[in-house]
Design a protein around this motif. Structure first.
Motif, mmCIF file in Angstrom:
data_model
loop_
_atom_site.group_PDB
_atom_site.id
_atom_site.type_symbol
_atom_site.label_atom_id
_atom_site.label_comp_id
_atom_site.label_asym_id
_atom_site.label_seq_id
_atom_site.Cartn_x
_atom_site.Cartn_y
_atom_site.Cartn_z
ATOM 1 N N TYR A 1 0.796 -1.227 0.000
ATOM 2 C CA TYR A 1 0.000 0.000 0.000
ATOM 3 C C TYR A 1 0.829 1.277 0.000
ATOM 4 C CZ TYR A 1 0.823 -1.075 4.957
ATOM 5 O OH TYR A 1 1.401 -1.432 6.151
ATOM 6 N N TYR A 2 2.157 1.159 0.084
ATOM 7 C CA TYR A 2 2.970 2.378 0.224
ATOM 8 C C TYR A 2 3.169 3.134 -1.083
ATOM 9 C CZ TYR A 2 6.866 5.513 0.956
ATOM 10 O OH TYR A 2 7.653 6.621 0.992
ATOM 11 N N GLU A 3 3.625 2.432 -2.102
ATOM 12 C CA GLU A 3 4.118 3.097 -3.315
ATOM 13 C C GLU A 3 3.055 3.964 -3.992
ATOM 14 O OE1 GLU A 3 7.316 1.531 -6.347
ATOM 15 O OE2 GLU A 3 5.373 0.599 -6.758
ATOM 16 N N GLU A 4 1.868 3.430 -4.182
ATOM 17 C CA GLU A 4 0.808 4.196 -4.849
ATOM 18 C C GLU A 4 0.521 5.499 -4.117
ATOM 19 O OE1 GLU A 4 -4.022 4.110 -5.605
ATOM 20 O OE2 GLU A 4 -3.059 2.526 -4.441
ATOM 21 N N HIS A 5 0.456 5.431 -2.803
ATOM 22 C CA HIS A 5 0.080 6.610 -2.033
ATOM 23 C C HIS A 5 1.174 7.670 -2.034
ATOM 24 C CE1 HIS A 5 -2.880 3.623 -0.759
ATOM 25 N NE2 HIS A 5 -3.650 4.657 -0.529
ATOM 26 N N GLU A 6 2.403 7.259 -1.858
ATOM 27 C CA GLU A 6 3.483 8.251 -1.882
ATOM 28 C C GLU A 6 3.615 8.895 -3.267
ATOM 29 O OE1 GLU A 6 6.780 10.704 -1.075
ATOM 30 O OE2 GLU A 6 5.055 9.982 0.066
ATOM 31 N N GLN A 7 3.518 8.097 -4.327
ATOM 32 C CA GLN A 7 3.609 8.651 -5.680
ATOM 33 C C GLN A 7 2.478 9.629 -5.966
ATOM 34 O OE1 GLN A 7 3.788 5.315 -8.369
ATOM 35 N NE2 GLN A 7 5.959 4.934 -7.980
ATOM 36 N N THR A 8 1.268 9.286 -5.515
ATOM 37 C CA THR A 8 0.121 10.167 -5.749
ATOM 38 C C THR A 8 0.293 11.487 -5.019
ATOM 39 O OG1 THR A 8 -1.369 8.304 -6.097
ATOM 40 C CG2 THR A 8 -2.379 10.407 -5.519
ATOM 41 N N TYR A 9 0.757 11.451 -3.773
ATOM 42 C CA TYR A 9 0.929 12.703 -3.036
ATOM 43 C C TYR A 9 2.073 13.537 -3.598
ATOM 44 C CZ TYR A 9 -2.686 11.410 0.209
ATOM 45 O OH TYR A 9 -3.903 11.087 0.743
ATOM 46 N N GLN A 10 3.068 12.898 -4.170
ATOM 47 C CA GLN A 10 4.105 13.668 -4.863
ATOM 48 C C GLN A 10 3.517 14.392 -6.073
ATOM 49 O OE1 GLN A 10 7.560 11.285 -5.781
ATOM 50 N NE2 GLN A 10 7.925 10.756 -3.640
ATOM 51 N N GLU A 11 2.601 13.729 -6.784
ATOM 52 C CA GLU A 11 1.949 14.376 -7.925
ATOM 53 C C GLU A 11 1.002 15.483 -7.470
ATOM 54 O OE1 GLU A 11 0.184 11.362 -10.396
ATOM 55 O OE2 GLU A 11 2.046 10.205 -10.473
ATOM 56 N N ILE A 12 0.313 15.274 -6.364
ATOM 57 C CA ILE A 12 -0.541 16.321 -5.801
ATOM 58 C C ILE A 12 0.297 17.554 -5.456
ATOM 59 C CG2 ILE A 12 -1.861 16.920 -3.719
ATOM 60 C CD1 ILE A 12 -3.025 14.051 -3.848
ATOM 61 N N LYS A 13 1.442 17.328 -4.848
ATOM 62 C CA LYS A 13 2.336 18.448 -4.516
ATOM 63 C C LYS A 13 2.837 19.132 -5.777
ATOM 64 C CE LYS A 13 6.687 19.517 -2.153
ATOM 65 N NZ LYS A 13 7.821 18.946 -1.378
ATOM 66 N N ARG A 14 3.262 18.349 -6.764
ATOM 67 C CA ARG A 14 3.772 18.893 -8.027
ATOM 68 C C ARG A 14 2.739 19.762 -8.727
ATOM 69 N NH1 ARG A 14 3.811 14.470 -12.303
ATOM 70 N NH2 ARG A 14 1.624 15.146 -12.288
ATOM 71 N N ASP A 15 1.493 19.325 -8.710
ATOM 72 C CA ASP A 15 0.433 20.025 -9.436
ATOM 73 C C ASP A 15 -0.256 21.101 -8.602
ATOM 74 O OD1 ASP A 15 0.997 18.333 -11.539
ATOM 75 O OD2 ASP A 15 -0.636 16.941 -11.111
ATOM 76 N N ASN A 16 0.282 21.348 -7.410
ATOM 77 C CA ASN A 16 -0.257 22.388 -6.532
ATOM 78 C C ASN A 16 -1.721 22.132 -6.187
ATOM 79 O OD1 ASN A 16 0.114 24.714 -4.956
ATOM 80 N ND2 ASN A 16 -0.741 26.041 -6.559
ATOM 81 N N LEU A 17 -2.055 20.860 -5.965
ATOM 82 C CA LEU A 17 -3.387 20.493 -5.509
ATOM 83 C C LEU A 17 -3.354 20.339 -3.984
ATOM 84 C CD1 LEU A 17 -4.229 17.857 -8.269
ATOM 85 C CD2 LEU A 17 -4.944 20.258 -8.168
ATOM 86 N N HIS A 18 -4.508 20.008 -3.416
ATOM 87 C CA HIS A 18 -4.568 19.997 -1.965
ATOM 88 C C HIS A 18 -5.145 18.724 -1.356
ATOM 89 C CE1 HIS A 18 -4.352 24.316 -3.010
ATOM 90 N NE2 HIS A 18 -3.595 24.366 -1.940
ATOM 91 N N ALA A 19 -5.716 17.841 -2.172
ATOM 92 C CA ALA A 19 -6.380 16.683 -1.577
ATOM 93 C C ALA A 19 -6.480 15.523 -2.559
ATOM 94 C CB ALA A 19 -7.782 17.068 -1.091
ATOM 95 N N TRP A 20 -6.565 14.301 -2.000
ATOM 96 C CA TRP A 20 -6.695 13.071 -2.787
ATOM 97 C C TRP A 20 -7.952 13.105 -3.648
ATOM 98 C CZ3 TRP A 20 -3.530 8.627 -2.856
ATOM 99 C CH2 TRP A 20 -4.082 7.501 -3.454
ATOM 100 N N ASP A 21 -9.088 13.479 -3.068
ATOM 101 C CA ASP A 21 -10.341 13.521 -3.821
ATOM 102 C C ASP A 21 -10.245 14.515 -4.977
ATOM 103 O OD1 ASP A 21 -11.249 11.761 -1.926
ATOM 104 O OD2 ASP A 21 -12.512 13.211 -0.871
ATOM 105 N N GLN A 22 -9.616 15.641 -4.719
ATOM 106 C CA GLN A 22 -9.445 16.654 -5.754
ATOM 107 C C GLN A 22 -8.574 16.130 -6.895
ATOM 108 O OE1 GLN A 22 -6.994 19.972 -4.568
ATOM 109 N NE2 GLN A 22 -8.091 21.409 -5.902
#
Length: 240
Positions: A5-26
């Protein structure tokens, strides 16, 4: 080796940070969700009305908190909030957002399943769409044991989790096991993971657990919880 369960979540939050988003649902549905309008919010509001807790006298623990949508929502209501996530990037973003909102939340980068028990007792424990990513029987059993260790006898465990949907299309690189409700993702390098399994001479990694309503209810009751309210994957329960 990595937990499934680690890799998907860390990669997604890195993309959220990169794209200047704020949340998983967003990230997954930007037209319908943002930090304040998160998927669980309507049910969480309903649950809080139902249980009628005194926010200023109550302590909350949230695991899988992500960037802190649920944690901030509760902190703004006056709850004292402790929150953890396995993704260091998620916790980095969560701390930044809480600071911007002048909210004091005790965030920590931790894996709940690396704990043996919680070191405090809580009036509320929150799962904001984390549970479906905890897939194996052993991990789910351990999760529930840890929750019970820190939930007050008078406390409530509030869950929102993804469920089985017969119209959902998983794609050719996924396999849904009807008997177990487990969703697996095909992997090329199984040696990288502790939890890869071979099915029909191919390697697969646990990805999601998508129960039907009664299956989830049975799992919770068999793990020591009584159901106060259930609307499919939205649940309020107590420790038996």
């Amino acid at each position: 080796m990595k937990k499934y369960y680690y890799e998907e979540h860390e990669q997604t939050y890195q993309e959220i940070k990169r794209d200047n988003l704020h949340a998983w649902d967003q990230y997954h549905d930007p037209l319908n969700y943002n930090f304040d309008h998160f998927m669980m919010r309507p049910f969480l509001e309903k649950a809080l009305d139902l249980i009628d807790v005194n926010a200023t006298e109550s302590r909350v623990f949230e695991y899988g908190c992500g960037t802190g949508t649920g944690a901030c929502f509760l902190a703004e209501k006056g709850f004292t909030v402790d929150a953890i996530d396995i993704s260091p990037t998620a916790i980095e973003l969560a701390k930044s957002i809480a600071l911007e909102r002048n909210l004091k939340i005790n965030y920590s980068n931790q894996d709940l399943l690396e704990m043996s028990e919680l070191d405090k007792e809580y009036d509320l424990i929150l799962d904001n769409y984390c549970l479906q990513s905890v897939v194996t029987d052993g991990d789910r059993s351990k999760l529930y044991s840890i929750i019970r260790s820190g939930l007050k006898r008078s406390g409530y465990y509030i869950i929102a989790t993804a469920m089985y949907n017969e119209s959902r299309f998983y794609g050719e690189d996924y396999y849904y096991c009807v008997e177990t409700a487990m969703v697996y993702e095909r992997v090329i390098s199984p040696e990288r993971y502790n939890d890869a399994v071979m099915i029909n001479n191919e390697w697969w990694l646990p990805k999601r657990r998508h129960f039907k309503t009664e299956e989830l209810r049975k799992e919770l009751t068999s793990n020591g919880f009584s159901i106060v309210l259930q609307e499919e994957g939205n649940i309020v329960c107590k420790k038996e």
